[in-house]
Design an enzyme around this catalytic site. Structure first.
Site, PDB file in Angstrom:
ATOM      1  N   LEU A 148       0.874  -1.167   0.000  1.00  0.00           N
ATOM      2  CA  LEU A 148       0.000   0.000   0.000  1.00  0.00           C
ATOM      3  C   LEU A 148       0.915   1.222   0.000  1.00  0.00           C
ATOM      4  O   LEU A 148       1.849   1.307   0.798  1.00  0.00           O
ATOM      5  CB  LEU A 148      -0.924   0.010   1.231  1.00  0.00           C
ATOM      6  CG  LEU A 148      -2.180   0.874   1.139  1.00  0.00           C
ATOM      7  CD1 LEU A 148      -3.080   0.423  -0.017  1.00  0.00           C
ATOM      8  CD2 LEU A 148      -2.964   0.826   2.439  1.00  0.00           C
ATOM      9  N   ASP A 149       0.653   2.161  -0.905  1.00  0.00           N
ATOM     10  CA  ASP A 149       1.502   3.343  -1.017  1.00  0.00           C
ATOM     11  C   ASP A 149       1.616   4.068   0.314  1.00  0.00           C
ATOM     12  O   ASP A 149       0.664   4.110   1.106  1.00  0.00           O
ATOM     13  CB  ASP A 149       0.921   4.328  -2.040  1.00  0.00           C
ATOM     14  CG  ASP A 149       0.956   3.815  -3.457  1.00  0.00           C
ATOM     15  OD1 ASP A 149       1.637   2.811  -3.703  1.00  0.00           O
ATOM     16  OD2 ASP A 149       0.281   4.434  -4.306  1.00  0.00           O
ATOM     17  N   LYS A 150       2.742   4.702   0.519  1.00  0.00           N
ATOM     18  CA  LYS A 150       2.946   5.556   1.695  1.00  0.00           C
ATOM     19  C   LYS A 150       1.836   6.592   1.799  1.00  0.00           C
ATOM     20  O   LYS A 150       1.336   6.881   2.893  1.00  0.00           O
ATOM     21  CB  LYS A 150       4.303   6.239   1.589  1.00  0.00           C
ATOM     22  CG  LYS A 150       4.505   7.458   2.479  1.00  0.00           C
ATOM     23  CD  LYS A 150       5.843   8.097   2.204  1.00  0.00           C
ATOM     24  CE  LYS A 150       5.980   9.466   2.854  1.00  0.00           C
ATOM     25  NZ  LYS A 150       5.132  10.493   2.196  1.00  0.00           N
ATOM     26  N   HIS A 245       1.197   2.127  -7.975  1.00  0.00           N
ATOM     27  CA  HIS A 245       0.565   3.402  -8.316  1.00  0.00           C
ATOM     28  C   HIS A 245      -0.498   3.254  -9.399  1.00  0.00           C
ATOM     29  O   HIS A 245      -0.862   4.235 -10.062  1.00  0.00           O
ATOM     30  CB  HIS A 245       1.600   4.442  -8.768  1.00  0.00           C
ATOM     31  CG  HIS A 245       2.537   4.867  -7.688  1.00  0.00           C
ATOM     32  ND1 HIS A 245       3.644   5.663  -7.939  1.00  0.00           N
ATOM     33  CD2 HIS A 245       2.575   4.599  -6.353  1.00  0.00           C
ATOM     34  CE1 HIS A 245       4.299   5.874  -6.806  1.00  0.00           C
ATOM     35  NE2 HIS A 245       3.674   5.229  -5.827  1.00  0.00           N
TER      36      HIS A 245
END
Length: 315
Positions: A148-150, A245
């Protein structure tokens, strides 16, 4: 079998390791000489102090020091140090569920999942390993099951049982996990929803970016528009694939980039995070059939995204 590091976790941080080359690129009679050559941005006095701290060890667990000779092919273990520059993320993780195999958490935006770059202590994994409610567990065994993206908040799953980790990871690899996201982004009246976006995504020229190229699609997202207000919409995003992304790139490709996205469609200059402007992308839910119990499982985020103030209308 994965080798156990000779140094234990320290404050939730596992040791890093470095394999020394069999032939150093420059004369290095001492380990200190080699470290100064390989990491020139860290001063010699700093490396000497680290080596003398007792927190740098060889494969046998014995501590090393500034007088330790360079031994070709040796592996050394050490604890990373951000030099006091790591930013504090002022949001907490929320533990949604714990059982014999899984930990489900509600991740805040701005918090990376695992240590890397300038983030060491301020990560979901480190916070879990330090969490007071989890100290009865083998916290060293906790590991993320997916990415999961930052910048993205929402539901994430972690394994707490190494023997069961592979079974859950296969669910993600086989696309047997249904993930639903929400996003706030501009509205384009000329776009019809629901719609499916398929494209080929690869790593961009900048390592932290993803770009679209010609070729066989390897990324697929279904997008629905739920409601609108003041020129913005609440979107439901359902990724079929899981490229880095992917949702951010697909929304930007439609001309409706996600609100507060600093990377797409154009990367903004690097700078400190603005905690008042989180990326408006939320991992809302994760659902799957448990590979051990056969039960249908679903975990939902307790977080929410707000449309800009004003009268909302259903779409």
């Amino acid at each position: 079998m994965k080798k156990t590091p000779p140094l234990p976790p320290l404050n939730g941080i596992h040791p890093s390791y470095l394999h020394l080359p069999h032939r150093p690129p420059a004369p290095a009679p001492l380990l200190l000489d080699y470290l100064c050559h390989k990491f020139p941005f860290i001063g010699r006095d700093t490396w000497a102090a680290r080596l003398d701290s007792g927190f740098v060890a060889g494969s046998d667990g014995r501590p090393l020091n500034r007088h330790t000779p360079f031994l070709p092919g040796q592996t050394i273990y050490y604890y990373r140090d951000t030099g006091g520059t790591e930013p504090r993320v002022p949001f907490d993780i929320d533990i949604l569920h714990i059982d014999g195999h899984l930990i489900a958490v509600d991740k805040p935006p701005f918090l990376p999942v695992t240590p890397g770059g300038r983030f060491l202590h301020e990560t979901v994994l480190t916070r879990l390993r330090r969490h007071p409610d989890l100290q009865h567990l083998d916290t060293a065994a906790i590991s993320p099951l997916h990415r999961l993206d930052k910048d993205t908040g929402g539901v994430m799953l972690f394994s707490r049982n190494p023997s069961a980790r592979g079974a859950y990871q296969r669910l993600f690899q086989e696309r047997a996990v249904a993930k639903t996201y929400q996003a706030i982004a501009p509205v384009r009246p000329d776009l019809a929803f629901p719609c499916d976006i398929r494209s080929r995504l690869v790593r961009g020229e900048a390592f932290f970016l993803t770009q679209t190229v010609a070729g066989e699609p390897n990324a697929h997202t279904r997008i629905e528009l739920i409601e609108t207000a003041n020129g913005f919409g609440r979107y439901r995003l359902m990724p079929v694939s899981g490229k880095k992304h992917q949702l951010r790139v697909h929304m930007a490709s439609l001309g409706i980039p996600i609100l507060n996205d600093r990377l797409y469609p154009e990367a903004q200059p690097d700078g400190p995070d603005d905690f008042a402007k989180p990326l408006q992308l939320l991992a809302l839910s994760i659902a799957f059939t448990d590979p051990f119990s056969g039960q249908n499982r679903r975990f939902d985020s307790r977080r929410s995204l707000a449309l800009p103030t004003g009268t909302q209308q259903a779409v």
